[in-house]
Structure formats: C-alpha cells, structure tokens
Design a protein around this motif. Structure first.
Motif, mmCIF file in Angstrom:
data_model
loop_
_atom_site.group_PDB
_atom_site.id
_atom_site.type_symbol
_atom_site.label_atom_id
_atom_site.label_comp_id
_atom_site.label_asym_id
_atom_site.label_seq_id
_atom_site.Cartn_x
_atom_site.Cartn_y
_atom_site.Cartn_z
ATOM 1 N N LEU A 152 0.822 -1.211 0.000
ATOM 2 C CA LEU A 152 0.000 0.000 0.000
ATOM 3 C C LEU A 152 0.858 1.264 0.000
ATOM 4 O O LEU A 152 0.528 2.250 -0.643
ATOM 5 N N MET A 153 1.958 1.227 0.738
ATOM 6 C CA MET A 153 2.819 2.398 0.877
ATOM 7 C C MET A 153 3.735 2.599 -0.331
ATOM 8 O O MET A 153 4.140 3.713 -0.621
ATOM 9 N N SER A 154 4.089 1.516 -1.009
ATOM 10 C CA SER A 154 5.004 1.586 -2.161
ATOM 11 C C SER A 154 4.442 0.778 -3.322
ATOM 12 O O SER A 154 4.997 -0.255 -3.699
ATOM 13 N N PRO A 155 3.333 1.233 -3.921
ATOM 14 C CA PRO A 155 2.719 0.465 -5.005
ATOM 15 C C PRO A 155 3.673 0.322 -6.190
ATOM 16 O O PRO A 155 4.400 1.242 -6.535
ATOM 17 N N GLY A 156 3.684 -0.867 -6.780
ATOM 18 C CA GLY A 156 4.496 -1.115 -7.950
ATOM 19 C C GLY A 156 5.941 -1.474 -7.656
ATOM 20 O O GLY A 156 6.700 -1.764 -8.569
ATOM 21 N N VAL A 157 6.340 -1.446 -6.402
ATOM 22 C CA VAL A 157 7.717 -1.801 -6.045
ATOM 23 C C VAL A 157 7.745 -3.276 -5.670
ATOM 24 O O VAL A 157 7.019 -3.717 -4.785
ATOM 25 N N GLU A 158 8.581 -4.027 -6.361
ATOM 26 C CA GLU A 158 8.688 -5.460 -6.068
ATOM 27 C C GLU A 158 9.818 -5.706 -5.081
ATOM 28 O O GLU A 158 10.872 -5.089 -5.164
ATOM 29 N N THR A 159 9.602 -6.620 -4.152
ATOM 30 C CA THR A 159 10.638 -6.964 -3.188
ATOM 31 C C THR A 159 11.535 -8.055 -3.759
ATOM 32 O O THR A 159 11.128 -8.827 -4.626
ATOM 33 N N VAL A 160 12.759 -8.100 -3.260
ATOM 34 C CA VAL A 160 13.733 -9.083 -3.690
ATOM 35 C C VAL A 160 14.319 -9.743 -2.450
ATOM 36 O O VAL A 160 14.751 -9.053 -1.522
ATOM 37 N N TYR A 161 14.329 -11.050 -2.430
ATOM 38 C CA TYR A 161 14.916 -11.770 -1.307
ATOM 39 C C TYR A 161 16.430 -11.702 -1.417
ATOM 40 O O TYR A 161 17.006 -12.064 -2.440
ATOM 41 N N THR A 162 17.106 -11.211 -0.365
ATOM 42 C CA THR A 162 18.561 -11.065 -0.389
ATOM 43 C C THR A 162 19.273 -12.142 0.408
ATOM 44 O O THR A 162 20.490 -12.232 0.370
ATOM 45 N N GLY A 163 18.520 -12.941 1.154
ATOM 46 C CA GLY A 163 19.124 -13.994 1.962
ATOM 47 C C GLY A 163 19.470 -13.553 3.368
ATOM 48 O O GLY A 163 19.918 -14.351 4.174
ATOM 49 N N ALA A 164 19.297 -12.263 3.687
ATOM 50 C CA ALA A 164 19.625 -11.765 5.025
ATOM 51 C C ALA A 164 18.497 -12.107 5.998
ATOM 52 O O ALA A 164 17.330 -11.851 5.733
ATOM 53 N N ASN A 165 18.864 -12.703 7.118
ATOM 54 C CA ASN A 165 17.909 -13.078 8.161
ATOM 55 C C ASN A 165 18.432 -12.590 9.496
ATOM 56 O O ASN A 165 19.645 -12.554 9.710
ATOM 57 N N GLY A 166 17.548 -12.244 10.405
ATOM 58 C CA GLY A 166 17.982 -11.775 11.706
ATOM 59 C C GLY A 166 17.015 -12.176 12.809
ATOM 60 O O GLY A 166 15.839 -12.430 12.561
ATOM 61 N N LEU A 167 17.564 -12.238 14.009
ATOM 62 C CA LEU A 167 16.787 -12.603 15.188
ATOM 63 C C LEU A 167 17.304 -11.786 16.347
ATOM 64 O O LEU A 167 18.519 -11.634 16.507
ATOM 65 N N GLU A 168 16.405 -11.243 17.149
ATOM 66 C CA GLU A 168 16.817 -10.499 18.344
ATOM 67 C C GLU A 168 16.053 -11.015 19.544
ATOM 68 O O GLU A 168 14.850 -11.252 19.473
ATOM 69 N N ILE A 169 16.776 -11.190 20.626
ATOM 70 C CA ILE A 169 16.171 -11.591 21.898
ATOM 71 C C ILE A 169 16.497 -10.504 22.899
ATOM 72 O O ILE A 169 17.639 -10.050 22.993
ATOM 73 N N SER A 170 15.510 -10.063 23.646
ATOM 74 C CA SER A 170 15.700 -9.009 24.633
ATOM 75 C C SER A 170 15.215 -9.501 25.986
ATOM 76 O O SER A 170 14.092 -9.988 26.104
ATOM 77 N N LEU A 171 16.082 -9.409 26.983
ATOM 78 C CA LEU A 171 15.701 -9.790 28.347
ATOM 79 C C LEU A 171 15.493 -8.526 29.163
ATOM 80 O O LEU A 171 16.390 -7.679 29.256
ATOM 81 N N ALA A 172 14.315 -8.390 29.753
ATOM 82 C CA ALA A 172 13.959 -7.207 30.526
ATOM 83 C C ALA A 172 14.839 -7.086 31.772
ATOM 84 O O ALA A 172 15.321 -8.092 32.304
ATOM 85 N N PRO A 173 15.036 -5.851 32.269
ATOM 86 C CA PRO A 173 15.864 -5.646 33.452
ATOM 87 C C PRO A 173 15.438 -6.491 34.652
ATOM 88 O O PRO A 173 16.284 -6.973 35.401
ATOM 89 N N VAL A 174 14.149 -6.715 34.819
ATOM 90 C CA VAL A 174 13.682 -7.513 35.959
ATOM 91 C C VAL A 174 14.177 -8.958 35.860
ATOM 92 O O VAL A 174 14.483 -9.596 36.857
ATOM 93 N N VAL A 175 14.301 -9.477 34.657
ATOM 94 C CA VAL A 175 14.817 -10.836 34.445
ATOM 95 C C VAL A 175 16.327 -10.854 34.627
ATOM 96 O O VAL A 175 16.885 -11.723 35.293
ATOM 97 N N VAL A 176 16.987 -9.857 34.048
ATOM 98 C CA VAL A 176 18.442 -9.787 34.082
ATOM 99 C C VAL A 176 18.965 -9.579 35.502
ATOM 100 O O VAL A 176 20.059 -10.022 35.830
ATOM 101 N N SER A 177 18.184 -8.932 36.347
ATOM 102 C CA SER A 177 18.644 -8.653 37.714
ATOM 103 C C SER A 177 18.600 -9.888 38.613
ATOM 104 O O SER A 177 19.020 -9.825 39.761
ATOM 105 N N SER A 178 18.147 -10.997 38.097
ATOM 106 C CA SER A 178 18.102 -12.246 38.855
ATOM 107 C C SER A 178 19.506 -12.652 39.309
ATOM 108 O O SER A 178 20.473 -12.547 38.552
ATOM 109 N N ALA A 179 19.635 -13.106 40.514
ATOM 110 C CA ALA A 179 20.935 -13.521 41.068
ATOM 111 C C ALA A 179 21.564 -14.630 40.227
ATOM 112 O O ALA A 179 22.787 -14.694 40.081
ATOM 113 N N ALA A 180 20.732 -15.478 39.647
ATOM 114 C CA ALA A 180 21.239 -16.597 38.840
ATOM 115 C C ALA A 180 21.944 -16.114 37.574
ATOM 116 O O ALA A 180 22.800 -16.814 37.040
#
Length: 84
Positions: free
Chosen positions: A15-43
């Motif tokens: 909808l935002m870019s009509p007529g523009v075709e996407t191309v798969y480049t092979g780039a993949n990513g993953l992010e994991i975020s641990l909240a401060p309350v979890v990170v502050s655990s003594a373990a």
C-alpha cells in the motif's frame, strides 16, 4: 502512525510503495531481549557482568550481545541463507 511488521511481502508495504517489487537477499535476523527484571536475577548476575558488549562475526554469520543503559540485555544473531 502505521506499522507494518509482516515481512517483505507485507500488505502494508504494498500500500505504501505500489508497484515496487521486493527481492529476497538472503539476510535473516533474530533479536532476543531480556527485561531488566529478568536480568537482575541472582542466577544471571555473573553472565550479565561478563557480557558488556560482545560481537562475533564471520562468513555471513553474526552474534552480538550488549547490556543497554536500562539494564536490558539484547542479543542479536544474523545469517544469510538462500531462498527455499
């Protein structure tokens, strides 16, 4: 505000870019975020203290981890993979 987070074949992107075709480049990513309350655990105290900022990359692979200013730990991985 409009947010489209459904990938390269996003309905919103079309909808935002009509007529523009996407191309798969092979780039993949993953992010994991641990909240401060979890990170502050003594373990996890020793692990978090050892992180600081860490990055490792080679041969189209990347792994990075950091402790943000609010105490959150973010870890990101990226890799390239051919389209299936």
């Amino acid at each position: 505000m409009l947010v489209g987070a459904d990938g390269a074949d996003s309905f919103v992107r079309a909808l935002m870019s009509p007529g523009v075709e996407t191309v798969y480049t092979g780039a993949n990513g993953l992010e994991i975020s641990l909240a401060p309350v979890v990170v502050s655990s003594a373990a996890l105290a020793d692990v978090v203290a050892a992180i600081g900022v860490f990055a490792l990359g080679s041969n189209n692979l990347m792994l990075a981890s950091q402790v943000d200013g609010d105490g959150r730990v973010r870890t990101c991985a990226s890799f390239r993979e051919p389209q299936v």
